[in-house]
Design a protein around this motif. Structure first.
Motif, PDB file in Angstrom:
ATOM      1  N   SER A 174       0.845  -1.189   0.000  1.00  0.00           N
ATOM      2  CA  SER A 174       0.000   0.000   0.000  1.00  0.00           C
ATOM      3  C   SER A 174       0.882   1.240   0.000  1.00  0.00           C
ATOM      4  CB  SER A 174      -0.922   0.018   1.221  1.00  0.00           C
ATOM      5  OG  SER A 174      -1.860  -1.042   1.163  1.00  0.00           O
ATOM      6  N   THR A 211      -3.156   0.588  -3.548  1.00  0.00           N
ATOM      7  CA  THR A 211      -2.664  -0.703  -3.083  1.00  0.00           C
ATOM      8  C   THR A 211      -2.406  -1.596  -4.288  1.00  0.00           C
ATOM      9  OG1 THR A 211      -3.822  -0.552  -0.961  1.00  0.00           O
ATOM     10  CG2 THR A 211      -3.156  -2.735  -1.688  1.00  0.00           C
ATOM     11  N   THR A 216      -1.499  -5.224  -5.697  1.00  0.00           N
ATOM     12  CA  THR A 216      -1.719  -6.602  -5.242  1.00  0.00           C
ATOM     13  C   THR A 216      -1.172  -7.613  -6.246  1.00  0.00           C
ATOM     14  OG1 THR A 216      -3.926  -6.620  -6.247  1.00  0.00           O
ATOM     15  CG2 THR A 216      -3.768  -5.932  -3.938  1.00  0.00           C
ATOM     16  N   ASP A 259      -5.789   4.424   3.061  1.00  0.00           N
ATOM     17  CA  ASP A 259      -5.778   2.962   3.075  1.00  0.00           C
ATOM     18  C   ASP A 259      -4.553   2.440   3.808  1.00  0.00           C
ATOM     19  OD1 ASP A 259      -8.077   2.946   1.519  1.00  0.00           O
ATOM     20  OD2 ASP A 259      -6.962   2.771  -0.359  1.00  0.00           O
ATOM     21  N   ARG A 260      -4.747   1.296   4.440  1.00  0.00           N
ATOM     22  CA  ARG A 260      -3.602   0.577   5.009  1.00  0.00           C
ATOM     23  C   ARG A 260      -3.999  -0.871   5.255  1.00  0.00           C
ATOM     24  NH1 ARG A 260       1.192   2.387   8.985  1.00  0.00           N
ATOM     25  NH2 ARG A 260       2.214   0.337   9.063  1.00  0.00           N
ATOM     26  N   GLY A 306      -5.227  -3.496   3.760  1.00  0.00           N
ATOM     27  CA  GLY A 306      -6.524  -4.067   3.413  1.00  0.00           C
ATOM     28  C   GLY A 306      -7.707  -3.310   3.990  1.00  0.00           C
ATOM     29  N   TRP A 307      -7.444  -2.200   4.704  1.00  0.00           N
ATOM     30  CA  TRP A 307      -8.505  -1.376   5.296  1.00  0.00           C
ATOM     31  C   TRP A 307      -8.607  -0.036   4.584  1.00  0.00           C
ATOM     32  CZ3 TRP A 307     -11.851  -1.972   9.601  1.00  0.00           C
ATOM     33  CH2 TRP A 307     -11.786  -3.227  10.213  1.00  0.00           C
ATOM     34  N   HIS A 308      -9.855   0.433   4.457  1.00  0.00           N
ATOM     35  CA  HIS A 308     -10.135   1.761   3.927  1.00  0.00           C
ATOM     36  C   HIS A 308     -10.696   2.598   5.076  1.00  0.00           C
ATOM     37  CE1 HIS A 308     -10.971   4.770   0.912  1.00  0.00           C
ATOM     38  NE2 HIS A 308     -12.239   4.826   1.249  1.00  0.00           N
ATOM     39  N   ASN A 333     -13.680   2.424  -3.625  1.00  0.00           N
ATOM     40  CA  ASN A 333     -12.886   1.642  -2.683  1.00  0.00           C
ATOM     41  C   ASN A 333     -12.707   0.195  -3.148  1.00  0.00           C
ATOM     42  OD1 ASN A 333     -11.681   0.693  -0.215  1.00  0.00           O
ATOM     43  ND2 ASN A 333     -13.701  -0.137   0.304  1.00  0.00           N
ATOM     44  N   SER A 334     -11.488  -0.308  -3.009  1.00  0.00           N
ATOM     45  CA  SER A 334     -11.217  -1.699  -3.372  1.00  0.00           C
ATOM     46  C   SER A 334     -10.696  -2.506  -2.180  1.00  0.00           C
ATOM     47  CB  SER A 334     -10.183  -1.749  -4.506  1.00  0.00           C
ATOM     48  OG  SER A 334      -8.964  -1.142  -4.105  1.00  0.00           O
ATOM     49  N   GLN A 335     -10.659  -1.892  -0.988  1.00  0.00           N
ATOM     50  CA  GLN A 335     -10.178  -2.591   0.207  1.00  0.00           C
ATOM     51  C   GLN A 335     -11.288  -3.480   0.776  1.00  0.00           C
ATOM     52  OE1 GLN A 335      -6.785  -2.063   0.898  1.00  0.00           O
ATOM     53  NE2 GLN A 335      -7.104  -0.985  -1.035  1.00  0.00           N
ATOM     54  N   ALA A 360      -5.973  -7.898   7.223  1.00  0.00           N
ATOM     55  CA  ALA A 360      -6.651  -7.635   5.958  1.00  0.00           C
ATOM     56  C   ALA A 360      -8.088  -8.114   5.935  1.00  0.00           C
ATOM     57  CB  ALA A 360      -5.873  -8.283   4.811  1.00  0.00           C
TER      58      ALA A 360
END
Length: 548
Positions: free
Chosen positions: A211, A244, A246, A389-390, A392-394, A421-423, A524
């Motif tokens: 991220s 982020t 992946t 974001d961090r 896996g969290w938004h 958002n994609s988290q 995550a």
């Protein structure tokens, strides 16, 4: 059967454009003395210089696509007003009310001047507007004293892709008609690139992801997004200042840079590079949160609430710190922030993600002290609501001291932010709680709750009431719902505590009386938490709980 009635309008009067004929006659009558001739020559030089300077402008509208609210007939369409011919014109339907003519310049460009050459059917009142998309318009000029002829509106210093004249009051019994609608730009198409993004950093890692976060760029027109490059190759885009990446390999280092782009396609230089390495052990991180923190007079040299909780934060040493408003009493002035907050919780400023409260705004509506103290950390995107974001969290920070009505800018931004958002997990935080068993529940965030519930948000963190309360997951109508949001009210950062009044539905745990902080351990796909008193005693514990 009634007879048809046909009304015929009188023929249109012709109208001549203004000329300099009378001025030429006056000059021709001057004596032919050398001094007079010299003065005339000097004036001619000045006028010629002015013409040369204005010639530096570029005519942007010639031959560009034009549209109109109506046309009198097919021979008087909108394209006739941008064809450069003084014998063709656009005309609206006769007798119409408000009408408009718009031209698409093809890209967002700098605009310095608009010239309108009216036919006899002119507008007494009209405005000139610009738009980036042909849908959202901004007024840059208006008049209610139009008298026809030629209107040369200069010194606009604006920009846009679409320009229109919007006529609201007719000067005759006819409609509106323009021989020419000309738009000029001082510099032509936008060729200025955005500034280079700065402070690119790795904000978290997972076994297969990295991220990133960075500081926003600026642009003469506006930044529209960012390209993220991995090892020199573009791998994604972001509308904000985080991304982020992946699908990576654990333990392999990847080199990242970011560049900004604008609506004209101009690209900034790439940022300084950072290396991100997906880590098997980097899938969890800690966040400490609390609100209602620092009273006037409370410094690091005193045994007061803000200093007690600050020492507990130091002992936990979290990755991120969240403040939930009323960070500094009583008015959140910059001087008080510097005297008191800065000596206690200011020790974590570099990793604090703040939100403001009513004491930041009560006697300071612009929240100036809060903004000045936290700087870009308070307004990373130019507003006091933002996201990051961090791991896996938004995370979403909102401002309950600004409008949260359905059509407010803040709620519209929230909807757009969640849509992007994609988290896998979502947490939101702000000051005033929708639910509290204390004295200060507030419905200002009802709409935000509904939007967040619809987006399957996991956690909401609040302050305002000086106490701690943990709720079971519920919906925006306070009905227990396993798929709902868990509210955590953490107004225990250091200010004097409040008492509970009447327990609310779904309230699982209530604590008051001592300064404490909430420690969240986040992965995550799950979270767990502990309320930790200033002396290290654990007052509440929950989780791990899976994200929705």
């Amino acid at each position: 059967m009634e007879d048809d009635v046909h009304l015929s309008l009188p023929p249109r009067p012709t109208r001549r454009s203004p000329s300099f004929r009378s001025a030429r006659r006056a000059v021709s009558r001057l004596p032919k003395f050398p001094a007079v001739i010299a003065v005339i020559a000097m004036l001619a030089t000045v006028l010629t210089f002015g013409q040369t300077a204005s010639a530096a402008e570029v005519l942007l509208s010639r031959g560009k696509p034009a549209t109109a609210s109506s046309s009198e007939d097919s021979t008087l369409g909108p394209a006739k007003a941008v064809d450069g011919k003084s014998t063709t014109r656009w005309a609206s339907t006769e007798g119409a009310g408000a009408q408009w003519l718009s031209v698409d310049l093809g890209s967002d460009v700098s605009i310095s001047r608009v010239k309108l050459t009216w036919e006899a059917a002119y507008a007494k009142a009209y405005r000139i507007e610009v738009s980036p998309d042909g849908a959202s318009w901004t007024k840059v000029y208006n008049t209610s004293a139009g008298d026809g002829g030629t209107d040369d509106v200069g010194a606009l210093s604006t920009h846009g892709r679409h320009v229109r004249v919007y006529a609201t009051t007719r000067g005759t019994e006819y409609g509106y008609s323009l021989w020419e609608f000309e738009v000029f730009g001082a510099g032509g198409p936008d060729t200025t690139a955005p500034t280079t993004p700065t402070a690119l950093r790795v904000t978290g890692t997972t076994p297969t992801g990295v991220s990133l976060g960075w500081t926003a760029s600026t642009d003469n027109v506006g930044v529209t997004g960012y390209d993220v490059l991995r090892d020199g190759v573009p791998v994604g885009t972001s509308a904000g200042t985080s991304y982020t990446d992946t699908g990576l390999t654990t333990g392999v280092g990847y080199t990242y840079t970011v560049r900004a782009r604008d609506a004209a396609g101009n690209l900034s230089a790439p940022s300084a590079a950072v290396v991100g390495t997906p880590q098997a052990g980097g899938s969890s991180f800690t966040v400490v949160a609390a609100g209602d923190i620092s009273d006037p007079g409370c410094t690091s040299s005193q045994e007061c609430g803000a200093e007690q909780t600050a020492r507990r934060v130091e002992a936990i040493n979290p990755d991120e710190v969240i403040t939930l408003g009323d960070n500094q009493y009583d008015t959140g002035s910059l001087s008080d922030y510097r005297k008191y907050y800065d000596t206690t919780w200011g020790r974590f400023k570099a990793k604090t993600r703040p939100a403001p409260g009513n004491h930041e705004a009560d006697d300071n509506p612009s929240e100036a002290g809060y903004k000045a103290y936290f700087g870009d950390r308070a307004t990373p995107n130019g507003t006091t609501w933002y996201s990051w974001d961090r791991g896996g969290w938004h995370f979403i920070a909102l401002d309950t001291e600004q409008s949260m009505s359905t059509n407010s800018a803040q709620i519209q931004w929230l909807k757009a932010d969640l849509a992007k958002n994609s988290q896998g997990c979502v947490a939101a935080y702000w000051h005033r709680p929708l639910y509290s068993s204390g004295p200060q529940a507030d419905k200002v965030s009802q709409t935000a709750w509904q939007v967040l519930y619809d987006a399957h948000t996991d956690l909401i963190l609040n302050g305002h009431d000086h106490l701690y309360e943990r709720y079971a997951p519920q919906n925006p109508k306070a009905k227990a719902d396993p798929a709902g949001i868990r509210e955590l009210l953490v107004g225990t950062g250091g200010a004097d505590p409040y008492d509970f009044e009447s327990p609310q539905p779904n309230s699982e745990k209530r604590v008051t009386g001592s300064p404490a902080v909430l420690k969240l351990t986040l992965s995550a796909d799950s979270y767990s938490g502990q309320l930790v008193r200033y002396d290290g005693k654990q007052l509440d514990s929950f989780g791990p709980v899976g994200c929705h």
